[in-house]
Scaffold this motif. Structure first.
Motif, PDB file in Angstrom:
ATOM      1  N   ALA A 164       0.833  -1.208   0.000  1.00  0.00           N
ATOM      2  CA  ALA A 164       0.000   0.000   0.000  1.00  0.00           C
ATOM      3  C   ALA A 164       0.867   1.258   0.000  1.00  0.00           C
ATOM      4  CB  ALA A 164      -0.919  -0.005   1.220  1.00  0.00           C
ATOM      5  N   LYS A 165       2.094   1.148   0.502  1.00  0.00           N
ATOM      6  CA  LYS A 165       2.982   2.301   0.574  1.00  0.00           C
ATOM      7  C   LYS A 165       4.090   2.228  -0.476  1.00  0.00           C
ATOM      8  CE  LYS A 165       2.232   2.844   5.543  1.00  0.00           C
ATOM      9  NZ  LYS A 165       2.860   2.853   6.875  1.00  0.00           N
ATOM     10  N   THR A 166       4.569   1.039  -0.763  1.00  0.00           N
ATOM     11  CA  THR A 166       5.634   0.866  -1.740  1.00  0.00           C
ATOM     12  C   THR A 166       5.226  -0.168  -2.772  1.00  0.00           C
ATOM     13  OG1 THR A 166       6.710  -0.848  -0.427  1.00  0.00           O
ATOM     14  CG2 THR A 166       7.399   1.422  -0.037  1.00  0.00           C
ATOM     15  N   LYS A 167       5.780  -0.067  -3.941  1.00  0.00           N
ATOM     16  CA  LYS A 167       5.464  -0.993  -5.020  1.00  0.00           C
ATOM     17  C   LYS A 167       6.670  -1.858  -5.367  1.00  0.00           C
ATOM     18  CE  LYS A 167       1.346   0.681  -5.354  1.00  0.00           C
ATOM     19  NZ  LYS A 167       0.183  -0.109  -4.873  1.00  0.00           N
ATOM     20  N   PHE A 168       7.534  -2.042  -4.389  1.00  0.00           N
ATOM     21  CA  PHE A 168       8.722  -2.846  -4.640  1.00  0.00           C
ATOM     22  C   PHE A 168       9.089  -3.638  -3.391  1.00  0.00           C
ATOM     23  CE2 PHE A 168      10.037   1.276  -3.095  1.00  0.00           C
ATOM     24  CZ  PHE A 168      10.949   0.952  -2.094  1.00  0.00           C
ATOM     25  N   ALA A 169      10.033  -4.556  -3.546  1.00  0.00           N
ATOM     26  CA  ALA A 169      10.551  -5.339  -2.430  1.00  0.00           C
ATOM     27  C   ALA A 169      12.033  -5.556  -2.658  1.00  0.00           C
ATOM     28  CB  ALA A 169       9.825  -6.670  -2.323  1.00  0.00           C
ATOM     29  N   CYS A 170      12.791  -5.682  -1.564  1.00  0.00           N
ATOM     30  CA  CYS A 170      14.247  -5.828  -1.675  1.00  0.00           C
ATOM     31  C   CYS A 170      14.712  -7.159  -1.101  1.00  0.00           C
ATOM     32  CB  CYS A 170      14.944  -4.677  -0.972  1.00  0.00           C
ATOM     33  SG  CYS A 170      14.658  -3.071  -1.763  1.00  0.00           S
ATOM     34  N   PHE A 171      15.803  -7.652  -1.674  1.00  0.00           N
ATOM     35  CA  PHE A 171      16.359  -8.954  -1.319  1.00  0.00           C
ATOM     36  C   PHE A 171      17.843  -8.826  -1.023  1.00  0.00           C
ATOM     37  CE2 PHE A 171      12.632  -9.522  -3.796  1.00  0.00           C
ATOM     38  CZ  PHE A 171      12.048 -10.717  -3.408  1.00  0.00           C
ATOM     39  N   ALA A 172      18.341  -9.657  -0.109  1.00  0.00           N
ATOM     40  CA  ALA A 172      19.766  -9.718   0.161  1.00  0.00           C
ATOM     41  C   ALA A 172      20.458 -10.334  -1.050  1.00  0.00           C
ATOM     42  CB  ALA A 172      20.023 -10.564   1.403  1.00  0.00           C
ATOM     43  N   ASN A 173      21.439  -9.626  -1.595  1.00  0.00           N
ATOM     44  CA  ASN A 173      22.150 -10.072  -2.792  1.00  0.00           C
ATOM     45  C   ASN A 173      23.080 -11.232  -2.439  1.00  0.00           C
ATOM     46  OD1 ASN A 173      23.498 -10.376  -5.196  1.00  0.00           O
ATOM     47  ND2 ASN A 173      23.981  -8.208  -5.445  1.00  0.00           N
ATOM     48  N   ILE A 174      22.790 -12.426  -2.959  1.00  0.00           N
ATOM     49  CA  ILE A 174      23.570 -13.611  -2.642  1.00  0.00           C
ATOM     50  C   ILE A 174      25.004 -13.491  -3.156  1.00  0.00           C
ATOM     51  CG2 ILE A 174      23.723 -16.118  -2.920  1.00  0.00           C
ATOM     52  CD1 ILE A 174      21.484 -15.114  -1.092  1.00  0.00           C
ATOM     53  N   LYS A 175      25.196 -12.718  -4.200  1.00  0.00           N
ATOM     54  CA  LYS A 175      26.537 -12.538  -4.760  1.00  0.00           C
ATOM     55  C   LYS A 175      27.508 -12.014  -3.716  1.00  0.00           C
ATOM     56  CE  LYS A 175      29.008  -9.874  -8.294  1.00  0.00           C
ATOM     57  NZ  LYS A 175      28.868  -8.875  -9.402  1.00  0.00           N
ATOM     58  N   ARG A 176      27.026 -11.213  -2.780  1.00  0.00           N
ATOM     59  CA  ARG A 176      27.892 -10.604  -1.773  1.00  0.00           C
ATOM     60  C   ARG A 176      28.439 -11.620  -0.771  1.00  0.00           C
ATOM     61  NH1 ARG A 176      29.674  -6.370  -3.878  1.00  0.00           N
ATOM     62  NH2 ARG A 176      30.204  -5.541  -1.821  1.00  0.00           N
ATOM     63  N   VAL A 177      27.807 -12.793  -0.674  1.00  0.00           N
ATOM     64  CA  VAL A 177      28.273 -13.817   0.281  1.00  0.00           C
ATOM     65  C   VAL A 177      28.574 -15.133  -0.442  1.00  0.00           C
ATOM     66  CG1 VAL A 177      27.114 -12.827   2.288  1.00  0.00           C
ATOM     67  CG2 VAL A 177      25.864 -14.393   0.799  1.00  0.00           C
ATOM     68  N   TYR A 178      28.796 -15.046  -1.720  1.00  0.00           N
ATOM     69  CA  TYR A 178      29.032 -16.254  -2.527  1.00  0.00           C
ATOM     70  C   TYR A 178      30.213 -17.063  -1.993  1.00  0.00           C
ATOM     71  CZ  TYR A 178      30.494 -19.101  -6.520  1.00  0.00           C
ATOM     72  OH  TYR A 178      30.886 -20.150  -7.336  1.00  0.00           O
ATOM     73  N   TYR A 179      31.338 -16.418  -1.745  1.00  0.00           N
ATOM     74  CA  TYR A 179      32.545 -17.127  -1.324  1.00  0.00           C
ATOM     75  C   TYR A 179      32.432 -17.645   0.110  1.00  0.00           C
ATOM     76  CZ  TYR A 179      34.793 -15.568  -5.583  1.00  0.00           C
ATOM     77  OH  TYR A 179      35.106 -15.368  -6.913  1.00  0.00           O
ATOM     78  N   GLN A 180      31.698 -16.939   0.961  1.00  0.00           N
ATOM     79  CA  GLN A 180      31.485 -17.435   2.322  1.00  0.00           C
ATOM     80  C   GLN A 180      30.693 -18.735   2.304  1.00  0.00           C
ATOM     81  OE1 GLN A 180      31.393 -14.302   1.305  1.00  0.00           O
ATOM     82  NE2 GLN A 180      31.377 -12.837   3.014  1.00  0.00           N
ATOM     83  N   ILE A 181      29.690 -18.785   1.430  1.00  0.00           N
ATOM     84  CA  ILE A 181      28.900 -20.010   1.303  1.00  0.00           C
ATOM     85  C   ILE A 181      29.769 -21.129   0.732  1.00  0.00           C
ATOM     86  CG2 ILE A 181      26.920 -21.089   0.166  1.00  0.00           C
ATOM     87  CD1 ILE A 181      25.543 -18.366   0.189  1.00  0.00           C
ATOM     88  N   LYS A 182      30.574 -20.794  -0.254  1.00  0.00           N
ATOM     89  CA  LYS A 182      31.416 -21.794  -0.901  1.00  0.00           C
ATOM     90  C   LYS A 182      32.442 -22.376   0.069  1.00  0.00           C
ATOM     91  CE  LYS A 182      34.141 -22.532  -5.074  1.00  0.00           C
ATOM     92  NZ  LYS A 182      34.697 -21.902  -6.304  1.00  0.00           N
ATOM     93  N   MET A 183      32.930 -21.555   0.982  1.00  0.00           N
ATOM     94  CA  MET A 183      33.920 -22.029   1.964  1.00  0.00           C
ATOM     95  C   MET A 183      33.318 -23.062   2.912  1.00  0.00           C
ATOM     96  SD  MET A 183      35.894 -18.488   2.922  1.00  0.00           S
ATOM     97  CE  MET A 183      36.733 -19.258   4.305  1.00  0.00           C
ATOM     98  N   LEU A 184      32.001 -23.027   3.109  1.00  0.00           N
ATOM     99  CA  LEU A 184      31.346 -23.964   4.012  1.00  0.00           C
ATOM    100  C   LEU A 184      31.152 -25.337   3.389  1.00  0.00           C
ATOM    101  CD1 LEU A 184      28.613 -21.649   5.558  1.00  0.00           C
ATOM    102  CD2 LEU A 184      30.705 -22.466   6.668  1.00  0.00           C
ATOM    103  N   HIS A 185      31.270 -25.413   2.063  1.00  0.00           N
ATOM    104  CA  HIS A 185      31.026 -26.671   1.374  1.00  0.00           C
ATOM    105  C   HIS A 185      32.081 -26.873   0.289  1.00  0.00           C
ATOM    106  CE1 HIS A 185      27.108 -26.876   3.350  1.00  0.00           C
ATOM    107  NE2 HIS A 185      27.039 -25.568   3.115  1.00  0.00           N
ATOM    108  N   THR A 186      32.356 -28.073   0.004  1.00  0.00           N
ATOM    109  CA  THR A 186      33.344 -28.397  -1.020  1.00  0.00           C
ATOM    110  C   THR A 186      32.699 -28.548  -2.384  1.00  0.00           C
ATOM    111  OG1 THR A 186      33.084 -30.758  -0.539  1.00  0.00           O
ATOM    112  CG2 THR A 186      34.817 -29.581   0.656  1.00  0.00           C
ATOM    113  N   ARG A 187      31.381 -28.515  -2.424  1.00  0.00           N
ATOM    114  CA  ARG A 187      30.688 -28.692  -3.696  1.00  0.00           C
ATOM    115  C   ARG A 187      30.952 -27.500  -4.597  1.00  0.00           C
ATOM    116  NH1 ARG A 187      25.690 -27.475  -6.009  1.00  0.00           N
ATOM    117  NH2 ARG A 187      24.987 -26.350  -4.164  1.00  0.00           N
TER     118      ARG A 187
END
Length: 300
Positions: free
Chosen positions: A275-298
């Motif tokens: 009702a107030k805004t016509k958009f929504a925002c998301f956390a950009n996964i690109k910014r934590v790509y390497y942190q996620i990759k470090m947790l897994h060997t895949r």
């Protein structure tokens, strides 16, 4: 003289008889046809009590009717508002196993669907940190009727990944010792920016129920001037991805922003008010790509 005395005696007797008959025909406690109109000072003590009781009863009954009407009015009004708000919600729903890379996080205590997450591997799920704040969760993936999948999987470990593009300032990787591969398929993560020219879509928790997922199309916002929310200045622009052209379907914390079967973002907050805004925002996964990759060997 004797005759005069006798006449006087007769007259006196007649007067007494008339007075007696008058007293019988007009008793003191006779019901007055204008009972309410009798002046207050002319009333007896009992009469005054009757008037007070009568007026009190009338007042109580009247106020009761007024209060009852008000209650019924506002109950009906609230019901109409609720129905109106519900009628405005128009989510495109799909079966829970349509997107096998979507995990459903249910509260261990209440069994309710808290939010959704993205399957990273055969043992891990990425989610918004807000999803686990209310208590322990259990992971459900794939078919809701399959005997193996419908029992769900416990969360055995949690890794926190800081992210400045989210209100809670963290994402979490939920790990289970169970094998998720029988009920799911990992989503692809790429170290690349989302294509603004291509259509994206949001997969999320449904408005009601837990045996379906909501899906809605969205257009990526490229002009920062279109983003005007109170907390925007606290984030770096590269930490979030905002979209517009959304449907009448709520976006909840942790909902997935997907394009070409690749995960690009997780809804940063559930405080999205169309009702107030016509958009929504998301956390950009690109910014934590390497942190996620470090947790897994895949290899992603």
């Amino acid at each position: 003289m004797g005759g005069a005395d006798h006449l006087t005696s007769v007259r006196m007797e007649a007067l007494e008889n008339n007075a007696f008959e008058e007293d019988i025909s007009h008793p003191k406690n006779e019901y007055h046809p204008y009972f309410i109109a009798i002046p207050w000072d002319d009333r007896t003590r009992n009469s005054k009590i009757y008037v007070v009781v009568l007026m009190t009863a009338i007042f109580v009954v009247t106020m009761g009717l007024v209060i009852n009407n008000l209650i019924m009015h506002y109950r009906g009004f609230d019901s109409l508002i609720s129905k109106s708000e519900y009628s405005k919600v128009d989510c495109n729903l799909v079966k829970v196993d349509t997107y096998r890379f979507v995990a459903r996080l249910h509260s261990v205590t209440t069994k309710e669907l808290i939010c959704v997450g993205a399957v990273l591997s055969s043992s891990s799920v990425l989610a918004n940190e807000l999803c686990i704040r209310s208590g322990s969760v259990r992971l459900y993936l794939g078919s809701a009727t399959d005997p193996f999948c419908k029992k769900g999987f416990p969360v055995d470990a949690i890794d926190v990944i800081p992210h400045e593009g989210i209100v809670t300032k963290a994402l979490v990787v939920l790990t289970t010792y169970g094998d998720l591969s029988k009920c799911s398929k990992p989503i692809k993560l790429v170290y690349a920016s989302i294509e603004a020219k291509l259509q994206a879509y949001v997969i999320g928790r449904p408005y009601r129920g837990g045996r379906s997922l909501s899906v809605q199309l969205a257009t990526v916002i490229t002009n920062p001037d279109e983003i005007s929310i109170d907390w925007h200045d606290h984030f770096k622009k590269k930490n979030i991805i905002c979209v517009k052209d959304l449907e009448n379907c709520p976006i909840r914390a942790g909902d997935l922003l997907v394009q070409n079967e690749r995960l690009y973002g997780l809804a940063s907050t559930s405080a999205y008010d169309r009702a107030k805004t016509k958009f929504a925002c998301f956390a950009n996964i690109k910014r934590v790509y390497y942190q996620i990759k470090m947790l897994h060997t895949r290899t992603f």
